[in-house]
Motif scaffolding. Structure first.
Motif, short mmCIF file in Angstrom:
data_model
loop_
_atom_site.label_atom_id
_atom_site.label_comp_id
_atom_site.label_asym_id
_atom_site.label_seq_id
_atom_site.Cartn_x
_atom_site.Cartn_y
_atom_site.Cartn_z
N CYS A 42 -1.08 -13.42 -1.63
CA CYS A 42 0.03 -12.73 -2.28
C CYS A 42 0.91 -13.75 -3.01
CB CYS A 42 0.85 -12.00 -1.20
SG CYS A 42 2.42 -11.39 -1.76
N LYS B 273 3.86 -13.58 -3.92
CA LYS B 273 5.25 -13.54 -3.47
C LYS B 273 5.46 -14.40 -2.23
CE LYS B 273 9.04 -10.95 -4.45
NZ LYS B 273 9.50 -10.57 -5.78
N CYS B 274 4.63 -14.20 -1.21
CA CYS B 274 4.86 -14.88 0.06
C CYS B 274 3.76 -15.88 0.38
CB CYS B 274 4.99 -13.86 1.19
SG CYS B 274 3.47 -12.97 1.53
N HIS C 18 1.16 -7.84 -1.32
CA HIS C 18 1.41 -6.97 -0.19
C HIS C 18 2.20 -5.76 -0.65
CE1 HIS C 18 0.96 -10.85 2.13
NE2 HIS C 18 0.08 -10.07 2.69
N CYS D 234 5.63 -6.70 -0.57
CA CYS D 234 6.03 -7.75 -1.51
C CYS D 234 5.98 -7.25 -2.95
CB CYS D 234 5.13 -8.97 -1.38
SG CYS D 234 5.28 -9.82 0.19
ZN ZN Z 1 3.32 -10.97 0.39
#
Ligand code: ZN
Ligand code: ZN
Length: 105
Positions: free
Chosen positions: A11, A13-14, A32, A35
């Motif tokens: 992902c 984002k994270c 996600h 996310c």
């Molecule tokens: Zn994520």
């Protein structure tokens, strides 16, 4: 049947692995569900209202404010549209359907 565990997508984002059950696809990446948010207002997105720009995702509202309606193209040439189309359509259709000019006299 290749089962490559190392190919688990991450992902953006994270940075953690995204599994199929929770994936959201945009900007050539898998995110996600939790996310998958607008980078500006943090609103949760889905595939119907997500927009992408440089690998980031935004809601349509923020995208429009940040990058404009289309991002590129400022409607150049739109000024010629009205005259061109009107003339064409008017000429053709009225000639065929107009009968009153012959019965007038
Ligand atoms: Zn994520
Ligand atoms: Zn937003």
């Amino acid at each position: 049947m290749p089962f490559v565990a190392a190919e688990q997508p991450k992902c953006p984002k994270c940075g953690k692995s995204v599994y199929t059950a929770e994936e959201r696809i945009a900007a050539n990446a898998k995110w996600h569900k939790s996310c998958f948010k607008c980078g500006l207002c943090q609103k949760l997105l889905d595939s119907t209202n997500v927009t992408e720009h440089n690998g980031e995702i935004f809601c349509r509202h923020c995208y429009g404010r940040k990058f404009g309606p289309k991002g590129v193209g400022f409607g150049q040439g739109a000024g010629t549209l009205g005259m061109d189309v009107g003339e064409h359509l008017g000429n053709r259709t009225s000639e065929m359907t107009n009968t009153h000019h012959s019965t007038n006299f």
